[in-house]
Design a protein around this motif. Structure first.
Motif, short mmCIF file in Angstrom:
data_model
loop_
_atom_site.label_atom_id
_atom_site.label_comp_id
_atom_site.label_asym_id
_atom_site.label_seq_id
_atom_site.Cartn_x
_atom_site.Cartn_y
_atom_site.Cartn_z
N LEU A 82 35.02 46.29 53.63
CA LEU A 82 36.32 46.63 53.05
C LEU A 82 36.97 47.75 53.84
CD1 LEU A 82 35.14 46.49 49.38
CD2 LEU A 82 36.97 45.09 50.30
N THR A 126 35.76 37.91 51.26
CA THR A 126 34.82 38.27 50.19
C THR A 126 33.52 37.47 50.31
OG1 THR A 126 36.62 38.86 48.68
CG2 THR A 126 34.48 38.36 47.70
N TRP A 130 37.83 41.45 48.09
CA TRP A 130 39.15 41.58 48.68
C TRP A 130 40.19 41.03 47.73
CZ3 TRP A 130 40.56 43.32 53.66
CH2 TRP A 130 39.49 43.74 54.47
N ALA A 135 41.58 36.11 51.72
CA ALA A 135 40.89 37.08 50.87
C ALA A 135 39.57 36.52 50.36
CB ALA A 135 41.79 37.48 49.70
N THR A 168 45.86 43.53 49.54
CA THR A 168 45.26 44.17 50.71
C THR A 168 45.42 43.29 51.95
OG1 THR A 168 43.66 45.32 49.31
CG2 THR A 168 43.12 45.12 51.65
N VAL A 169 45.15 42.01 51.80
CA VAL A 169 45.25 41.10 52.95
C VAL A 169 46.70 40.96 53.40
CG1 VAL A 169 44.86 38.73 53.75
CG2 VAL A 169 43.17 39.86 52.28
#
Length: 440
Positions: A214, A208, A229, A204, A233-234
């Motif tokens: 994204l 970023t 991030w 992440a 999400t990851v």
């Protein structure tokens, strides 16, 4: 309850996620108002459950219906149709029984029923049966349509996985999934890093720092996403079976739902996963190894301890996940403090949660005696010491549970289930003595 003697009523309307103008909340309530006015009834309340499925949620599990039952002084509940209240016969009968116990009757505008007579009750049950049959027929049609889409290699809908996009099917109707040329290279590199042992947080941070695009917004109504991030999400990206060209059974699963089994995928008649090689970025064997690596990490907070952001110990081992019955852990999400469940990953932001609990503690328990002082005195004595403040809270709590919400980590007081200890049964919890100075 004889409805001919009713004088005061409340209105109830429900609508599932699917929006249909003919049965919109506004239309339901307007029909109910006309009915009540025609009978000369005073409307003392209107209650709504919008975006709530009657098949998946019993009446007593809905916020609107629960609030209705908590209201006072009404003789009748007016609904548009029986299926607005329940799609299952047992749910309908249970809701009607609850109303009968408090002396209230049920009225359906479009289904002329009289719940005060045996014939009327029998007719109402028949309507509920037909509603249940209709709901099951709808589910069967949806399952059949989805199965045909998957068989034809088309995308059945839902959230588009990162690194992919949907396009019009060049061979016929519908849409199909293809690799996104802008995001697919980032996906491939992230998966490569994970297979080499990089932690989810490290990936992440890398995404970023390198300004990786994204995930695309799914709808224009969805608010703009953060420019960074995050771990959730990851983690979801790395657990999607589309990475190996497989199709999950339910790709449109809500984000607030419990994490799906990454191996619950579409399979052929021999039980083997159906693989679309054009979508795969890794093999099934590599995907399996990746899931084992992710599951082997007991804590999602995988940064080095010196790099972790400290959070307040005020709720350390205090709140439990209502679904998993495990203690929720302290952490951060996009640099904001949260509580998260290590089992199902539900989260709740603490920016609003902590002040909410403090206010309830002082308002509802502040005058309770605690040793030689009161809870309010002990709290003032604790000052800014978070451990001392936690000790005061624990003396009053029977339990604190956080239940899953539709809006992710956002604060919602209906998700917070507080149960206080019986009066004067609080534990001392090694609290220091407080000396209260006498007024001069």
């Amino acid at each position: 309850m004889n409805l001919s003697q009713a004088r005061r009523c409340v209105l109830y309307a429900r609508l599932s996620v699917t929006k249909e103008e003919s049965v919109s909340i506004a239309r339901q309530l307007e029909s109910c108002r006309r009915y009540a006015n025609a009978r000369g009834w005073e409307i003392v309340g209107e209650f709504v459950d919008d975006g709530v499925s009657a098949t998946a949620n019993r009446p007593e599990a809905r916020n609107g219906w629960t609030s209705l039952l908590a209201a006072d002084d009404f003789d009748a509940v007016v609904i548009w149709k029986v299926d607005r209240l329940a799609r299952r016969v047992l749910d309908f009968l249970h809701a009607d029984e609850t109303l009968q116990k408090r002396g209230a009757g049920l009225v359906a505008v479009e289904d002329p029923i009289d719940m005060t007579s045996p014939q009327g009750r029998a007719f109402a049950v028949m309507l509920a049966v037909f509603g249940e049959m209709e709901a099951e027929a709808i589910r069967a049609r949806v399952r059949a349509a989805r199965a045909q889409l998957l068989k034809d290699g088309r995308w059945p809908g839902g959230g588009i996985p990162y690194g992919y996009r949907s396009i019009a099917n060049p061979a016929g109707p519908g849409r199909m999934l293809v690799k996104d040329p802008e995001r697919s290279p980032w996906l491939v590199e992230a998966v490569k890093m994970a297979l080499q042992g990089a932690t989810v947080n490290a990936i992440a941070t890398w995404l970023t720092d390198h300004s990786a695009p994204l995930p695309r917004r799914q709808t224009v109504r969805q608010p703009a996403k953060s420019a960074t991030w995050n771990r959730q999400t990851v983690d979801g990206l790395l657990r999607n079976p589309v990475l190996a060209g497989m199709t999950p059974h339910n790709p449109g699963r809500p984000k607030s739902a419990k994490r799906a089994d990454p191996f619950a995928v579409v399979r052929d008649e021999h039980g083997r996963p159906v693989v679309n090689e054009s979508l795969a970025v890794i093999t099934i064997e590599e995907f399996t190894a990746l899931q084992l690596m992710l599951d082997s990490r007991t804590s999602p907070q995988a940064r080095k301890r010196c790099d972790r952001q400290t959070t307040s110990p005020f709720l350390s081992r205090v709140a439990r996940c209502d679904e998993c019955d495990v203690y929720m852990c302290r952490g951060t999400n996009q640099k904001r403090p949260v509580l998260y469940c290590p089992a199902c990953r539900q989260t709740m932001g603490r920016t609003a949660l902590d002040p909410y609990l403090v206010q309830r503690l002082l308002v509802e328990r502040g005058s309770e005696s605690l040793g030689a002082a009161t809870v309010e005195d002990r709290w003032a004595f604790a000052g800014a010491d978070e451990l001392a403040r936690r000790a005061v809270l624990v003396t009053q709590l029977e339990s604190l549970r956080i239940r899953r919400g539709v809006v992710g980590r956002s604060f919602d007081d209906e998700r917070v289930l507080v149960r206080w200890r019986p009066a004067n049964v609080g534990r001392q919890a090694d609290l220091p003595d407080v000396v209260i100075a006498a007024s001069p």
